[in-house]
Design an enzyme around this catalytic site. Structure first.
Site, PDB file in Angstrom:
ATOM      1  N   TYR A 285       0.842  -1.201   0.000  1.00 31.18           N
ATOM      2  CA  TYR A 285       0.000   0.000   0.000  1.00 31.18           C
ATOM      3  C   TYR A 285       0.875   1.249   0.000  1.00 31.18           C
ATOM      4  O   TYR A 285       0.641   2.194  -0.768  1.00 31.18           O
ATOM      5  CB  TYR A 285      -0.900  -0.019   1.230  1.00 31.18           C
ATOM      6  CG  TYR A 285      -1.789   1.198   1.376  1.00 31.18           C
ATOM      7  CD1 TYR A 285      -2.985   1.291   0.672  1.00 31.18           C
ATOM      8  CD2 TYR A 285      -1.435   2.249   2.228  1.00 31.18           C
ATOM      9  CE1 TYR A 285      -3.802   2.399   0.807  1.00 31.18           C
ATOM     10  CE2 TYR A 285      -2.250   3.354   2.366  1.00 31.18           C
ATOM     11  CZ  TYR A 285      -3.431   3.425   1.660  1.00 31.18           C
ATOM     12  OH  TYR A 285      -4.251   4.530   1.797  1.00 31.18           O
TER      13      TYR A 285
ATOM     14  N   LYS B 274       1.126   4.265  -2.823  1.00 31.25           N
ATOM     15  CA  LYS B 274       0.801   5.657  -2.535  1.00 31.25           C
ATOM     16  C   LYS B 274       1.986   6.593  -2.777  1.00 31.25           C
ATOM     17  O   LYS B 274       1.787   7.757  -3.140  1.00 31.25           O
ATOM     18  CB  LYS B 274       0.265   5.789  -1.109  1.00 31.25           C
ATOM     19  CG  LYS B 274      -1.102   5.124  -0.907  1.00 31.25           C
ATOM     20  CD  LYS B 274      -2.159   5.711  -1.826  1.00 31.25           C
ATOM     21  CE  LYS B 274      -3.541   5.124  -1.573  1.00 31.25           C
ATOM     22  NZ  LYS B 274      -4.573   5.716  -2.447  1.00 31.25           N
TER      23      LYS B 274
END
Length: 257
Positions: A161, A165
């Site tokens: 994740y 990002k």
């Protein structure tokens, strides 16, 4: 001279909100409608899309929705073409799609990598370029992607994740630099710990306690806390803003130990 409030108006603009059927995206979709935009909400689950479209149509019968898996690039392209055909153009794009899995880095499998990157980064890039082509041809448009404070920091058990990002942050700056001279602005918003269903269900009690302790404002964010930043970036008030990522995190990134 345009009044201060008028500069924040989205009246007459068409906004495509991917991930607009739940969480932060849904709140932004509703906020855009309140600010005067015609909103097209996109989500993966038809029932959720239908529900947000019903809410949007309380004040604009022209609002629409599409149930699409944007990780499937063929579906994504068909949806963008359909929205452009139906509404004539897309003035604002919000990329609010996202997913995560919490586990130690050494336990992630290739399938985890593909799933998270496909949604959080690959679909965001190609949504931006598919919609961006139309914006570039008209010489105007605003693209807003929901990043994360994980775009700036490393968090345990979220390696994939976090990587995705950081990629969103790089994409935002690269597209902003490339497209600014052609009238298209590209920005992002980095939420802190907002208690969406995704966070509420996947964050354990200890992780939530640590996050709250580290947040100077002493509370978790609410989805509506993101709307003001999104309206600003979508509106003419931010006409000289591009390549920025606005942190809406209760001071989390600003705080030390």
């Amino acid at each position: 001279m345009t009044g201060a409030l008028e500069r924040f108006s989205l009246t007459g603009k068409v906004a495509l909100v991917i991930g607009g059927s739940s969480g932060i995206g849904r709140e932004i979709a509703l906020g855009f409608r309140e600010s005067g935009a015609r909103v097209v909400a996109v989500g993966k689950t038809k029932a959720k899309v239908d529900a947000v479209v019903d809410a949007l149509r309380e004040t604009d019968t022209g609002s629409a929705g599409h149930a699409v898996d944007v990780a499937d690039l063929a579906e994504l392209r068909r949806m963008v073409d359909a929205v452009t055909t139906e509404h004539g153009r897309i003035d604002i794009l919000v990329n609010s799609q996202g997913t995560t899995t919490l586990k130690p880095a050494e336990d992630f499998a290739p399938g985890d990598y593909c799933r998270i990157m496909d949604v959080n980064l690959r679909s965001v890039f190609f949504a931006s370029t598919e919609v961006g082509r139309g914006m570039l041809s008209r010489g105007q448009g605003s693209i807003i992607t929901i990043a994360s404070i994980a775009s700036f920091l490393g968090f345990q058990n979220t390696a994939l994740y976090t990587m995705s990002k950081w990629g969103v942050l790089g994409m935002t700056q690269a597209l902003a630099a490339e497209w600014a001279g052609r009238g298209v602005r590209v920005n992002a918003i980095a939420p802190g710990f907002v208690m969406t269903v995704l966070n509420r269900d996947k964050m354990g009690a200890e992780r939530k306690e640590n996050a709250l302790r580290r947040t100077p404002m002493g509370r978790f964010g609410k989805t509506e806390d993101l709307v003001g930043a999104a309206v600003f970036l979508a509106s003419d008030s931010s006409s000289y803003v591009t390549g920025e990522t606005i942190r809406v995190d209760g001071g989390y990134c600003a705080a030390g130990l």
